[in-house]
Design an enzyme around this catalytic site. Structure first.
Site, PDB file in Angstrom:
ATOM      1  CG  MET A 109     -39.470  -0.404 -38.268  1.00 52.88           C
ATOM      2  SD  MET A 109     -40.448  -1.364 -39.454  1.00 52.88           S
ATOM      3  CE  MET A 109     -41.100  -0.064 -40.498  1.00 52.88           C
ATOM      4  CG  PHE A 165     -22.797  30.937 -19.445  1.00 53.00           C
ATOM      5  CD1 PHE A 165     -23.175  29.847 -18.660  1.00 53.00           C
ATOM      6  CD2 PHE A 165     -23.782  31.719 -20.015  1.00 53.00           C
ATOM      7  CE1 PHE A 165     -24.508  29.557 -18.446  1.00 53.00           C
ATOM      8  CE2 PHE A 165     -25.124  31.442 -19.810  1.00 53.00           C
ATOM      9  CZ  PHE A 165     -25.491  30.352 -19.016  1.00 53.00           C
ATOM     10  CD  GLN A 166     -26.381  29.591 -22.661  1.00 55.96           C
ATOM     11  OE1 GLN A 166     -26.483  30.585 -23.369  1.00 55.96           O
ATOM     12  NE2 GLN A 166     -27.442  28.976 -22.140  1.00 55.96           N
ATOM     13  CD  GLU A 182     -32.690  25.896 -28.803  1.00 56.44           C
ATOM     14  OE1 GLU A 182     -32.432  26.898 -28.108  1.00 56.44           O
ATOM     15  OE2 GLU A 182     -33.081  24.796 -28.313  1.00 56.44           O
ATOM     16  CE  LYS A 186     -24.698  39.655 -26.460  1.00 59.99           C
ATOM     17  NZ  LYS A 186     -25.247  39.404 -25.101  1.00 59.99           N
TER      18      LYS A 186
END
Length: 576
Positions: A479, A112-113, A50, A162
């Site tokens: 760096m 969940f999630q 993602e 959802k």
């Protein structure tokens, strides 16, 4: 027509003219993915992480000026996107990120999630929404695009439970043509009297300086900035994010300013008597020590965001408005004025700048038997005739690209400036290539950065985005190593990468072409061979000098006039 929530989401994207949607599916967004499957107007790009989705959407947005759009699922899908959202936020990039959420009845129950992505992203978005009613979905998405693309652009997140996208509930669909937000009315035109004061001050200046940032590019004002600067004949410098906002090959351009800016740009900033800042935010990498920033200058600041003015550096003449219209008003006033800049003073100022240019602050050892990274960028510039879209990751390679690749056009330089996000370059290059399939797209990276989103090589193969990856491989977090050399007595704590992959084999394993280049004499031929493979992604692994540092460098707590110069510069050679 009547549509369910998932269909509304997709239809909204169609009505907004969205061409590409970058995403990764999961349970909370499966209704939306099913609606996507049933149409082909909005093309979905399946990334492998993602973070890659938001970076690819970001690259698309930076190179086109249109909003980038990403779709992620709830929980880890949304939290994985946060780095890309924060990257866009710091650089004022218009993104609309659609995130799935658990059904409304279980929000707050640690389902969940589940993750409170509205709360998590609040510090790093321009605005965000949680949509709990399907009847408000279309209007909310319209607001998201409006907020993301107007005023000072930025990312907007729309969190969609959802059940709001359930196929079982259909409602009449109408996408709003416009939206109004009572508390959000970004300025367009600057205050006429403030502009008049600014013009008068500029025309009286004896050592003027123009400092232009990324706001010029975001505001599509590069052409008017060029006209304005040439009309006055003043020197101009760009920030890292502003490169390409003024032609990099023009004689009035004195190079990038700031921590790794040119000697002439930084000294001109320090010695100027009038500074015009345009679409810039005076970040710490530009200003150095605040108490020593432009100590002799009266400062004019043009910016669309009133919160940016006098936030860091107090200015004398603030002008709130879009930079393009403000500069057009300034041009009009200059042309109608009886005043002109003092030609003798301006000539003397340019003579002084020429002396600073004579320091040759970007000089490096051109006779080295080891590949110098600066040489690779110079050869890349010549091989592409300066016309490529160039993305980068973050570190030494980013600075060398900014110094040695001369950008004459806006939206060609695609990099993470404010957040400094390693892993940005590759997915951003994919987004750019999708937007500009006929153009050369090059990702300049380092061996530490490229592995952070290396999985997106799979995305590049699936969607046939033949980019060229220029890996300046010095076997260090370059760096970090440089700072450790300068400030920590060369104690290279955990900055050496001892177990690097074979990048040629790794690229080949993803279905691409890999090349390893170890000699300076091989650099140009390798680049030309890579560009001849116009339909293939090519990974060029350049084995470069691991001891090379980026110069000039203004160290923390020092002013523009206090730079560490390259041992190869004329001043350092004379001292030696």
């Amino acid at each position: 027509m009547e549509l369910n929530g998932a269909e509304i989401v997709v239809q909204c994207l169609k009505d907004e003219g969205v061409e590409y949607l970058f995403g990764y599916p999961g349970g909370a967004v499966l209704h939306i993915y099913d609606a996507l499957f049933k149409q082909d107007a909005v093309k979905h790009i399946l990334v492998r992480h993602e973070q890659g989705a938001t970076h690819a959407a970001d690259g698309y947005a930076r190179s086109t000026g249109q909003p980038g759009v990403a779709l992620v699922t709830s929980g880890p899908g949304a939290t994985n996107a946060v780095t890309g959202i924060a990257t866009a936020y710091m650089d004022s990039i218009p993104l609309v990120v659609l995130s799935g959420q658990v059904p409304t009845p279980v929000i707050g129950s640690d389902a969940f999630q589940e993750a409170d992505i509205v709360g998590i992203t609040r510090p790093c978005v321009k605005h965000n929404f949680l949509v709990k009613d399907v009847h408000k979905l279309a209007e909310t998405i319209k607001k998201a695009f409006y907020i993301a693309t107007t005023g000072r652009p930025g990312p907007v997140l729309v969190d969609i439970p959802k059940d709001v996208t359930s196929p079982a509930i259909k409602i009449p669909y109408e996408y709003p043509k416009t939206v109004t937000l009572r508390s959000y009315n970004p300025a367009v035109k600057g205050h006429r009297w403030q502009i008049r004061k600014a013009v008068d001050l500029l025309l009286e200046a004896r050592r003027p300086m123009i400092y232009a940032g990324g706001g010029v590019i975001l505001g599509n004002a590069s052409a008017v900035l060029t006209d304005f600067t040439r009309l006055l004949g003043f020197p101009i410098t760009n920030t890292l994010m502003g490169l390409g906002g003024y032609p990099g090959t023009d004689q009035q351009f004195v190079g990038m300013l700031g921590m790794h800016g040119t000697y002439e740009a930084n000294m001109a900033m320090h010695e100027c008597d009038v500074l015009l800042a345009i679409g810039a935010r005076f970040d710490d990498r530009v200003t150095g020590k605040i108490s020593e920033f432009c100590p002799r200058a009266k400062i004019i600041h043009i910016d669309v965001d009133p919160a940016s003015i006098s936030k860091t550096v107090r200015v004398d003449i603030p002008i709130v408005g879009q930079v393009g219209p403000v500069l057009e008003d300034m041009i009009e006033m200059i042309r109608s004025s009886t005043k002109v800049p003092d030609p003798k003073a301006l000539s003397d100022w340019w003579t002084q700048i020429a002396r600073w240019r004579g320091i040759d602050c970007l000089r490096y050892d051109g006779n080295s038997s080891i590949i110098k990274p600066q040489y690779v960028i110079e050869q890349l510039y010549e091989a592409t005739a300066g016309a490529a879209f160039v993305t980068s990751d973050v570190g030494q390679h980013q600075m060398w690209t900014a110094q040695f690749y001369k950008f004459d056009q806006p939206r060609r330089w695609i990099n993470s400036g404010g957040l400094g996000t390693m892993g940005f370059g590759l997915p951003a290059a994919i987004g750019v290539k999708l937007a500009h399939p006929e153009s050369e797209v090059v990702c300049v990276t380092g061996e530490a950065s490229i592995v952070m989103c290396i999985q997106e090589l799979s995305t590049a193969l699936q969607y046939m985005t033949p980019i060229k990856i220029v890996n300046l491989n010095n076997r260090y977090m370059g760096m970090v190593r440089q700072w450790q050399e300068f400030n920590y007595e060369s104690r290279y704590s955990h900055s050496y990468l001892a177990t690097l992959p074979d990048f040629v084999k790794l690229a080949e394993s993803f279905g691409h072409v890999g090349m390893r280049i170890e000699k300076p004499s091989e650099v140009r031929a390798a680049l030309e061979a890579a560009f001849e493979l116009s339909d293939r992604t090519v990974f060029l692994d350049f084995i470069t000098d691991s001891t090379e540092n980026v110069y000039p460098m203004i160290e923390a707590g020092k002013g523009h006039h206090d730079m560490r110069l390259s041992p190869c510069s004329s001043v350092e050679r004379e001292l030696a």
